[in-house]
Design a protein around this motif. Structure first.
Motif, PDB file in Angstrom:
ATOM      1  N   ASN A  95       0.844  -1.201   0.000  1.00 46.32           N
ATOM      2  CA  ASN A  95       0.000   0.000   0.000  1.00 46.32           C
ATOM      3  C   ASN A  95       0.874   1.244   0.000  1.00 46.32           C
ATOM      4  OD1 ASN A  95      -2.342  -1.579   2.226  1.00 46.32           O
ATOM      5  ND2 ASN A  95      -2.600  -1.264   0.048  1.00 46.32           N
ATOM      6  N   MET A  98      -2.805   5.324   3.005  1.00 49.44           N
ATOM      7  CA  MET A  98      -3.971   4.765   3.689  1.00 49.44           C
ATOM      8  C   MET A  98      -5.338   5.144   3.124  1.00 49.44           C
ATOM      9  SD  MET A  98      -4.937   7.875   5.040  1.00 49.44           S
ATOM     10  CE  MET A  98      -6.206   7.409   6.199  1.00 49.44           C
ATOM     11  N   ASN A 106      -8.042  -4.325   0.132  1.00 52.16           N
ATOM     12  CA  ASN A 106      -7.043  -5.134   0.843  1.00 52.16           C
ATOM     13  C   ASN A 106      -7.586  -6.484   1.309  1.00 52.16           C
ATOM     14  OD1 ASN A 106      -5.253  -2.968   0.571  1.00 52.16           O
ATOM     15  ND2 ASN A 106      -4.636  -3.007   2.719  1.00 52.16           N
ATOM     16  N   LEU A 122      -0.711   1.403   9.127  1.00 54.99           N
ATOM     17  CA  LEU A 122      -1.274   0.433  10.066  1.00 54.99           C
ATOM     18  C   LEU A 122      -2.015   1.148  11.187  1.00 54.99           C
ATOM     19  CD1 LEU A 122      -1.651  -2.387  11.249  1.00 54.99           C
ATOM     20  CD2 LEU A 122       0.598  -2.156  12.321  1.00 54.99           C
ATOM     21  N   LEU A 125      -5.338   2.790   9.797  1.00 53.96           N
ATOM     22  CA  LEU A 125      -6.352   1.817   9.396  1.00 53.96           C
ATOM     23  C   LEU A 125      -6.893   1.066  10.609  1.00 53.96           C
ATOM     24  CD1 LEU A 125      -4.915   0.337   6.076  1.00 53.96           C
ATOM     25  CD2 LEU A 125      -6.621   2.141   6.370  1.00 53.96           C
ATOM     26  N   ARG A 126      -6.043   0.812  11.579  1.00 53.52           N
ATOM     27  CA  ARG A 126      -6.486   0.136  12.791  1.00 53.52           C
ATOM     28  C   ARG A 126      -7.499   0.991  13.554  1.00 53.52           C
ATOM     29  NH1 ARG A 126      -1.518  -1.617  15.936  1.00 53.52           N
ATOM     30  NH2 ARG A 126      -1.568  -3.585  14.770  1.00 53.52           N
ATOM     31  N   ASP A 127      -7.355   2.307  13.455  1.00 52.05           N
ATOM     32  CA  ASP A 127      -8.277   3.230  14.131  1.00 52.05           C
ATOM     33  C   ASP A 127      -9.574   3.437  13.364  1.00 52.05           C
ATOM     34  OD1 ASP A 127      -6.517   3.585  16.217  1.00 52.05           O
ATOM     35  OD2 ASP A 127      -5.669   5.453  15.428  1.00 52.05           O
ATOM     36  N   ASN A 128      -9.634   2.939  12.145  1.00 52.65           N
ATOM     37  CA  ASN A 128     -10.814   3.109  11.301  1.00 52.65           C
ATOM     38  C   ASN A 128     -11.769   1.937  11.523  1.00 52.65           C
ATOM     39  OD1 ASN A 128     -12.723   3.362   9.276  1.00 52.65           O
ATOM     40  ND2 ASN A 128     -11.255   3.588   7.616  1.00 52.65           N
ATOM     41  N   PHE A 131     -12.882  -0.228   8.571  1.00 54.20           N
ATOM     42  CA  PHE A 131     -11.908  -0.969   7.768  1.00 54.20           C
ATOM     43  C   PHE A 131     -11.852  -2.416   8.231  1.00 54.20           C
ATOM     44  CE2 PHE A 131      -7.696  -2.414   6.454  1.00 54.20           C
ATOM     45  CZ  PHE A 131      -7.694  -2.019   5.116  1.00 54.20           C
ATOM     46  N   PRO A 133     -10.419  -5.620   9.339  1.00 56.48           N
ATOM     47  CA  PRO A 133      -9.096  -5.927   9.890  1.00 56.48           C
ATOM     48  C   PRO A 133      -8.343  -7.000   9.119  1.00 56.48           C
ATOM     49  CG  PRO A 133     -10.849  -6.708  11.350  1.00 56.48           C
ATOM     50  CD  PRO A 133     -11.495  -5.831  10.327  1.00 56.48           C
ATOM     51  N   LEU A 136      -5.516  -5.388   7.171  1.00 55.94           N
ATOM     52  CA  LEU A 136      -4.481  -4.588   7.823  1.00 55.94           C
ATOM     53  C   LEU A 136      -3.084  -5.036   7.384  1.00 55.94           C
ATOM     54  CD1 LEU A 136      -5.840  -4.393  11.487  1.00 55.94           C
ATOM     55  CD2 LEU A 136      -5.662  -2.498   9.854  1.00 55.94           C
ATOM     56  N   LYS A 138       0.646  -6.348   7.421  1.00 53.71           N
ATOM     57  CA  LYS A 138       1.308  -7.356   8.244  1.00 53.71           C
ATOM     58  C   LYS A 138       2.810  -7.088   8.356  1.00 53.71           C
ATOM     59  CE  LYS A 138      -2.141 -10.606   6.523  1.00 53.71           C
ATOM     60  NZ  LYS A 138      -2.390 -11.700   5.568  1.00 53.71           N
TER      61      LYS A 138
END
Length: 293
Positions: A95, A98, A106, A122, A125-128, A131, A133, A136, A138
């Protein structure tokens, strides 16, 4: 009364399900006419376009590598196009940043692949909460990193925050190609995402940096717009520098933001205006960028 309540509950659930199915249908329909096209750039290296950010693919005997994933609704079309370029499944997804038109596919495309991105991608996107998971990243990139896919070497270079605070350049040194993601909107005013760490001056500096690293034969893949070269990127830099200078000069005259919008940037920049970043939006971006803290 209980019977009526049960009916009301059933009707409510049925209506909600119908709305959900309808919304899915609308989402699918918006991409109904989209075709994924592949342009060969070098042996086993392709530029892919569809809807959203420009992708790139690298074919190898043991699978495919993809840069960016566009939207989830396009996953089947993207997967079908990749199957025409090489054998094996998607093993690696990179990516460039974001935004949804670059990471939306993804999970649908690469849940079982290695997803590579800048550390800040990361985190964001983790806070979205919207989205998936499964999509996410790796593998996290903090510093310039070299990877190999088949016979193709790629260099992933994190950039100082400019479009966002999670931008990667992807270099193909042996093929003389660079994928800039949204560090380049070819022939258009760019989007600088202040809410996600964007910075106009650093956007200019990053553009200048890429120009210093390429030659006249470099193929430059933008996040949006046509495949270009050093001359095209130089034109983008000139636009950035000149429009910033114009807004800075208007500030020195004491013009308000609304007065700047009324005056505009001049006819020479009419062709840079587009539906997302209009001249007015670009002036507002530059005005914000030149506002003293």
């Amino acid at each position: 009364m209980k019977k009526n309540n049960r009916f009301a509950t059933f009707f409510g659930l049925f209506s909600a399900a119908s709305l959900l199915l309808s919304s899915h249908s609308v989402l699918a329909d918006r991409f109904k006419e989209v075709e994924i096209t592949a342009t060969p750039l070098a042996t086993n290296v392709y530029m892919l376009t569809g809807a959203g950010g420009t992708m790139a693919a690298v074919a190898a005997t043991d699978g495919m590598l993809l840069i960016d994933s566009q939207y989830a609704e396009l996953a089947d079309k993207i997967r079908a196009k990749l199957a025409t370029l090489g054998t094996g499944s998607l093993t690696t997804l990179i990516n460039t940043h974001m935004h949804g038109d670059h990471v939306g596919g993804n999970a649908a495309l690469a849940a079982n692949a290695d997803i590579i991105a800048h550390r800040n991608v990361l985190a964001r996107l983790r806070d979205n909460q919207n989205f998936d998971p499964a999509g996410l990243p790796k593998t996290i990139i903090d510093t310039t990193t070299t990877i190999k896919h088949g016979d193709v070497t790629l260099i992933l270079e994190p950039m100082p925050a400019s479009h966002t605070d999670g931008d990667l350049l992807i270099w193909f040194p042996e093929q003389n190609i660079v994928h800039m993601g949204d560090l380049l909107f070819q022939g258009r005013f760019p989007f600088v995402d202040f809410n996600n760490g964007g910075n106009v001056q650093q956007y200019i500096e990053n553009t200048r940096y890429v120009l210093s690293k390429i030659d006249d034969n470099t193929q430059v893949i933008p996040g949006h717009g046509e495949l270009t070269n050093k001359a095209g990127l130089a034109a983008e830099l000139a636009m950035l520098e000149q429009t910033l200078a114009l807004v800075t000069a208007m500030r020195a005259e004491g013009l308000t933001e609304e007065q700047m919008l009324e005056r505009g940037l001049g006819e020479q920049f009419n062709n840079w205006h587009w539906n997302f970043i209009t001249e007015a939006r670009w002036i507002r971006t530059l005005y914000q960028a030149t506002t003293p803290l």
